[in-house]
Design a protein around this motif. Structure first.
Motif, short mmCIF file in Angstrom:
data_model
loop_
_atom_site.label_atom_id
_atom_site.label_comp_id
_atom_site.label_asym_id
_atom_site.label_seq_id
_atom_site.Cartn_x
_atom_site.Cartn_y
_atom_site.Cartn_z
N HIS A 30 7.18 -19.56 95.74
CA HIS A 30 8.54 -19.31 95.24
C HIS A 30 9.48 -20.46 95.61
O HIS A 30 10.37 -20.81 94.83
N TRP A 31 9.28 -21.06 96.78
CA TRP A 31 10.11 -22.18 97.22
C TRP A 31 9.88 -23.40 96.34
O TRP A 31 10.83 -24.10 95.96
N ILE A 32 8.61 -23.65 95.97
CA ILE A 32 8.30 -24.80 95.10
C ILE A 32 8.90 -24.61 93.71
O ILE A 32 9.49 -25.53 93.15
N LEU A 33 8.74 -23.40 93.17
CA LEU A 33 9.22 -23.13 91.82
C LEU A 33 10.73 -22.88 91.76
O LEU A 33 11.34 -23.01 90.69
N GLY A 34 11.30 -22.49 92.86
CA GLY A 34 12.70 -22.10 92.85
C GLY A 34 12.93 -20.73 92.24
O GLY A 34 14.03 -20.39 91.81
N GLY A 35 11.87 -19.94 92.18
CA GLY A 35 11.95 -18.60 91.60
C GLY A 35 10.57 -17.98 91.54
O GLY A 35 9.62 -18.46 92.18
N PHE A 36 10.44 -16.94 90.74
CA PHE A 36 9.17 -16.22 90.66
C PHE A 36 8.23 -16.78 89.59
O PHE A 36 7.06 -16.42 89.54
N ALA A 37 8.73 -17.62 88.70
CA ALA A 37 7.93 -18.20 87.64
C ALA A 37 8.56 -19.54 87.24
O ALA A 37 9.75 -19.79 87.53
N PRO A 38 7.81 -20.43 86.59
CA PRO A 38 8.38 -21.71 86.15
C PRO A 38 9.56 -21.50 85.20
O PRO A 38 9.42 -20.80 84.19
N ASP A 39 10.69 -22.10 85.53
CA ASP A 39 11.87 -22.02 84.65
C ASP A 39 12.73 -23.25 84.91
O ASP A 39 12.22 -24.31 85.30
N ASN A 40 14.05 -23.11 84.71
CA ASN A 40 14.94 -24.27 84.86
C ASN A 40 14.84 -24.92 86.24
O ASN A 40 14.83 -26.14 86.36
N ALA A 41 14.79 -24.10 87.28
CA ALA A 41 14.74 -24.64 88.65
C ALA A 41 13.50 -25.50 88.84
O ALA A 41 13.58 -26.62 89.37
N ALA A 42 12.35 -24.98 88.42
CA ALA A 42 11.09 -25.73 88.56
C ALA A 42 11.13 -27.00 87.73
O ALA A 42 10.70 -28.08 88.18
N LEU A 43 11.64 -26.91 86.49
CA LEU A 43 11.67 -28.07 85.60
C LEU A 43 12.55 -29.17 86.19
O LEU A 43 12.18 -30.36 86.15
N ASN A 44 13.70 -28.81 86.75
CA ASN A 44 14.58 -29.81 87.37
C ASN A 44 13.94 -30.45 88.59
O ASN A 44 14.02 -31.67 88.79
N ARG A 45 13.29 -29.64 89.41
CA ARG A 45 12.65 -30.17 90.61
C ARG A 45 11.51 -31.11 90.25
O ARG A 45 11.37 -32.20 90.82
N PHE A 46 10.68 -30.69 89.29
CA PHE A 46 9.54 -31.51 88.91
C PHE A 46 10.00 -32.81 88.25
O PHE A 46 9.39 -33.87 88.46
N PHE A 47 11.06 -32.74 87.45
CA PHE A 47 11.57 -33.96 86.82
C PHE A 47 12.09 -34.93 87.86
O PHE A 47 11.80 -36.14 87.81
N SER A 48 12.85 -34.43 88.82
CA SER A 48 13.39 -35.30 89.88
C SER A 48 12.27 -35.97 90.67
O SER A 48 12.29 -37.19 90.91
N LEU A 49 11.27 -35.18 91.06
CA LEU A 49 10.17 -35.73 91.86
C LEU A 49 9.28 -36.65 91.02
O LEU A 49 8.77 -37.66 91.52
N HIS A 50 9.10 -36.30 89.75
CA HIS A 50 8.28 -37.15 88.88
C HIS A 50 8.95 -38.52 88.70
O HIS A 50 8.25 -39.54 88.58
#
Length: 436
Positions: A180-200
């Motif tokens: 949940h900490w990695i995704l920023g929630g219970f499933a991939p959504d805006n939080a996960a997409l922003n985090r992955f984009f920043s790290l990518h």
């Protein structure tokens, strides 16, 4: 490896003399890749892959920065912005195809670079740090590639993120919280997409930093070579420029032909058709697979189908999912201890007959089987084949390689690199001994 005979940098122009005194960048370049850097004279084309990997890293950074100018990390429009790049941005289609296929070519040359290291034992002393930094680069590459695969927000992007982050859920007690900490929630959504984009976007520059350390570590002992014999005299080396810059240039030209073929004629061949469908959390694809360069590790993950239990009690010690996760990460982490597992005094596989048989007829077929099974459905016979290949993979590094390194009888080594290239000179050992 001594560089006592290396040609020294001597600037002639007054401005270059001033520059050398205040900020010696030209000297650094000259000593790193110029005539001031002596290299073993017998390097073959298997030593091209480091330069090729560096080239594709640059391609990924340049195309990635351009794509980031037009991409929006928002689940409502991410898929549409990729289509916008393809259809409306000038040369956007080429940037996107070069970036997507550049990732595949980056992994191709890095895999070949790694297997060259396996065969020629490039991880042995005094080059352990070069190898360890290389493994760190590979792990960073995998993290970067996974996050990049999520960004198009297609079906395989979404469900790949769901499955891969779900692996952390297998960790006892804290796994679900980590997921949940990695995704920023219970499933991939805006939080996960922003985090992955920043790290990518960030991680490639971290890779550049580790690559600089990798090259720095390489220049301390010098390059290895196909014989595994260390440099003894000046005649064993030639300047990196112009000899190996020309050789690397030829290798780069060859691979660019194939790269251009992929970008312009087969741009979607290595992609999954489902990823050209916008992500839908309510529609699970029939067969979820990561990108092809993750397949061997995905096969290792899926090879574990039974829980580890206490015999005759049915008490579960480790669940199958967690076993798979441990094995998947362990299959790469094991590379960190290779310099201490292989105790053979001989480096090159050319002079290790027993090792050579297990390498070509054991490790290579096992890796090919894992590549095939990782991209195949999770059904028989692929599951059984991946289990056999996984077992051999770990046996090779943890059991077979240490035993072989202790018991095999190597073939005679040439006295020097020059002898391996130009033929045996009976006077050379005596002359070297007299010089000492």
């Amino acid at each position: 490896m001594s560089f006592a005979w290396a040609r020294q940098y001597e600037p002639k122009h007054p401005f270059m003399q001033w520059m050398d005194e205040k900020l010696p960048l030209p000297r650094l370049v000259y000593n790193a890749i110029g005539a001031g850097y002596p290299v073993p004279r017998n390097l073959n084309y298997m030593w091209n892959f480091g330069v090729l990997a560096g080239f594709f890293l640059v391609v990924q950074i340049v195309t990635g920065v351009i794509l980031a100018m037009h991409y929006a990390a928002n689940q409502a429009v991410a898929f549409q912005t990729v289509e916008h790049i393809m259809r409306n941005v000038n040369w956007g289609w080429m940037m996107r195809y070069a970036h997507a296929n550049g990732a595949s070519f980056f992994f191709i040359v890095v895999y070949l670079h790694i297997f060259r290291g396996f065969f020629y034992s490039s991880y042995k002393a005094p080059r352990e740090m070069i190898w360890l930094l290389g493994v760190v680069i590979f792990l960073l590459m995998m993290a970067t590639a996974f996050m990049g695969y999520v960004l198009p927000w297609g079906q395989m992007s979404y469900w790949g993120a769901q499955v891969i982050t779900g692996l952390f859920g297998a960790i006892p007690l804290v796994g679900e919280s980590i997921q949940h900490w990695i995704l920023g929630g219970f499933a991939p959504d805006n939080a996960a997409l922003n985090r992955f984009f920043s790290l990518h976007f960030l991680l490639p520059f971290v890779i550049v930093g580790v690559v600089i350390l990798h090259i720095w570590a390489l220049h301390i002992p010098g390059s290895s070579n196909p014989t595994g014999v260390e440099v003894k005299t000046e005649s064993d080396t030639i300047p990196f420029h112009p000899y190996y810059t020309a050789k690397d240039g030829f290798g780069l030209g060859v691979i660019l032909i194939f790269f251009a073929m992929m970008v312009f004629f087969l741009p979607n061949m290595l992609g999954h058709p489902d990823n050209y469908i916008e992500a839908n959390p309510l529609s699970t694809p029939a067969h979820i697979v990561p990108e092809w360069y993750f397949w061997p590790f995905y096969a290792i993950l899926r090879a574990f189908t039974q829980d580890l239990t206490i015999p005759f009690t049915g008490v579960i010690l480790i669940e199958a999912k967690l076993l798979g996760v441990i094995a998947m990460f362990g299959s790469i982490l094991i590379w960190f201890i290779l310099p201490w597992l292989d105790k053979s005094p001989v480096r090159s596989g050319h002079y290790r007959p027993t090792f050579r048989k297990f390498f070509w007829f054991g490790l290579i077929p096992a890796m090919i089987a894992l590549f095939i099974c990782g991209g195949a459905p999770a059904e028989e016979p692929y599951v059984m084949i991946s289990q056999v290949a996984t077992a051999y993979y770990f046996l090779h590094f943890l059991v077979i390689l240490p035993i072989i390194s202790q018991i095999e009888k190597p073939e005679p080594l040439p006295y020097s690199i020059t002898e391996a290239v130009l033929g045996k000179d009976d006077a050379a050992p005596a002359a070297a001994k007299a010089a000492d």
